[in-house]
Design an enzyme around this catalytic site. Sequence first.
Site, PDB file in Angstrom:
ATOM      1  N   TYR B 143      -3.220  -1.357   2.446  1.00  0.00           N
ATOM      2  CA  TYR B 143      -3.839  -0.067   2.698  1.00  0.00           C
ATOM      3  C   TYR B 143      -2.694   1.077   2.862  1.00  0.00           C
ATOM      4  O   TYR B 143      -3.013   2.097   2.102  1.00  0.00           O
ATOM      5  CB  TYR B 143      -4.669  -0.154   3.973  1.00  0.00           C
ATOM      6  CG  TYR B 143      -5.074   1.084   4.499  1.00  0.00           C
ATOM      7  CD1 TYR B 143      -6.495   1.640   4.121  1.00  0.00           C
ATOM      8  CD2 TYR B 143      -4.680   1.830   5.476  1.00  0.00           C
ATOM      9  CE1 TYR B 143      -7.100   2.764   4.357  1.00  0.00           C
ATOM     10  CE2 TYR B 143      -5.301   2.992   6.230  1.00  0.00           C
ATOM     11  CZ  TYR B 143      -6.335   3.437   5.425  1.00  0.00           C
ATOM     12  OH  TYR B 143      -7.137   4.538   5.925  1.00  0.00           O
ATOM     13  N   LYS B 147      -2.206   4.285   0.527  1.00  0.00           N
ATOM     14  CA  LYS B 147      -2.296   5.733   0.858  1.00  0.00           C
ATOM     15  C   LYS B 147      -0.937   6.439   0.376  1.00  0.00           C
ATOM     16  O   LYS B 147      -0.875   7.540   0.294  1.00  0.00           O
ATOM     17  CB  LYS B 147      -2.311   5.689   2.217  1.00  0.00           C
ATOM     18  CG  LYS B 147      -3.792   5.457   2.672  1.00  0.00           C
ATOM     19  CD  LYS B 147      -4.997   6.603   2.426  1.00  0.00           C
ATOM     20  CE  LYS B 147      -6.444   5.961   3.028  1.00  0.00           C
ATOM     21  NZ  LYS B 147      -7.251   7.083   2.359  1.00  0.00           N
TER      22      LYS B 147
END
Lengths: 318, 318
Positions: B143, B147
């Site tokens: 994740y 990002k």
Amino acid sequence: MKIVITGAQGFLGRRLTETLLSRTDINIRKLILIDVVKPVVAQDDPRLQWVQMDLSNPDGLEGLIDGETDAVFHLAAIVSSHAEQDPDLGYAINFLATRNLLEVCRGNNPNIRFIFSSSLAVFGGELPAQIQNHTALTPQSTYGTQKAMCELLINDYSRKGFVDALSVRLPTICIRPGKPNKAASSFVSSIMREPLHQQRAICPVAPELRLWLSSPNTVIDNFIHALTLPSLPQRSWHVINLPGFSISVHHMLEALAAIKGEEILGYIDFEFDAAINDIVASWPAEINCEQALSLGFKADSSFKEVINQFIRCDMRFE
Amino acid sequence: MKIVITGAQGFLGRRLTETLLSRTDINIRKLILIDVVKPVVAQDDPRLQWVQMDLSNPDGLEGLIDGETDAVFHLAAIVSSHAEQDPDLGYAINFLATRNLLEVCRGNNPNIRFIFSSSLAVFGGELPAQIQNHTALTPQSTYGTQKAMCELLINDYSRKGFVDALSVRLPTICIRPGKPNKAASSFVSSIMREPLHQQRAICPVAPELRLWLSSPNTVIDNFIHALTLPSLPQRSWHVINLPGFSISVHHMLEALAAIKGEEILGYIDFEFDAAINDIVASWPAEINCEQALSLGFKADSSFKEVINQFIRCDMRFE
């Protein structure tokens, strides 16, 4: 070893191929040489397989990277000025093609040592005098952005055990043989190479500009060291700043004059180019490479030795 | 203003929608609310347009983002633990969908203010006691990696004038109303919210673990500030660490007990979960947010006030 090289027709790809074939300490069983340009077969060696393909389309990669592949050297790239002008082509090759390759490794053989040619262009903007391992990547170019995105992706693939990867950040390479290319750094070699061939060269940056350089032979030796290095711990950061040396354009020219005489500098015209200067000046002038040295990567001894290496090894074969 | 919100059915999307509609200082002409889940229409306002679509397929986006669009809030994401389990879905939504949105903005209206919901999960590994603006992104989760890749891409699109973007790194949000989700940080709200509802909650980390938090209302106010803030200089770094506050799980529980009495802590079971602890402990406990504060973003006053805000604003409406 069975090894795949992308961008194999480029200068580094060709030199890496030659060096791998000549090294007696590495047992090369097969070298698959991928490039988008038609192969110019200079070597007639049964271990070589030339493949012409566009990496933005992954069809065919599946058959080239398999359970017997030991390593992939991913050198193919759209270079800095070219990616700046055509960011979409840059994205297709510098980023998406890297992901395609990683996916094939992940699917076919996660033990592959994946060596990614990254660049000091991942750094940019306001930088400390010496880049450290924990310095943020704030690239000021599309090329640097795409390389930085790949480093992140590759690190995550390594962390998850999808591939055994190492991104190596190359200093600017000097002196490259051959012709100028679309890299913003192309002049760095031109201002040495062209005068040595009694040809004119343009220096588009201020002489005070400091660069972070490595000779081609040292980069190739470091690539091969990345091939044979034991795997890094899975959760360490899988990026290495390759060793280089910091030198100003002014001191590069001084070293050239010391070897060939002051008059050689008459071949150089200083024509400032803001676009090139902007990109190159945004790169770091010095990088802390203690980690790389402690892992056994090596550095050049001096810039005069780099010039003499070019005269000795490269000018003979041109 | 004509504004597009992705992930509009999520907790932040719904609260952002409500707040934008209620703010008298912002003239909302149209809000296009995109989400992959079927809209639960709670508000009957002619300015709202609900669109159910999967952002991994960009068909249809072209018609939703046009020359009249003022801003896009890109909140849609596969959350941390989910992306860790399914990195390919994470890649499709957290990275590729972001690029699809950017491409539509670039093609249809490069003046769009593009506000990207990033996260403190871009940091990880060995971190300084306080994260600085120049601290390297070394995420230890898929994740965070996705990002961080988006931040780089968005910054490059801003630098090139393809879009007027700002990535805002959200602290962990506490206290979220509603149900637990697949975010590794889900427990941070659970250990407050569930006891306040006389329900049991599990704390999967050590009480000494320090977190970097913001209340939902403060994050929403900061989102809206990012909407109205003048454009940053094109070559500055288009990422802002949103303000937060640093607090240990132990001190969070102490604040809860101070408001509701010691016995409320009886609702919490400490069941250490190494997978969750690993992800959350790799995030920073404190971030220097001077830049954000100087740009007018704001911080919560105290954690007790955050708990009281939840009791006052959120428990009433559940």
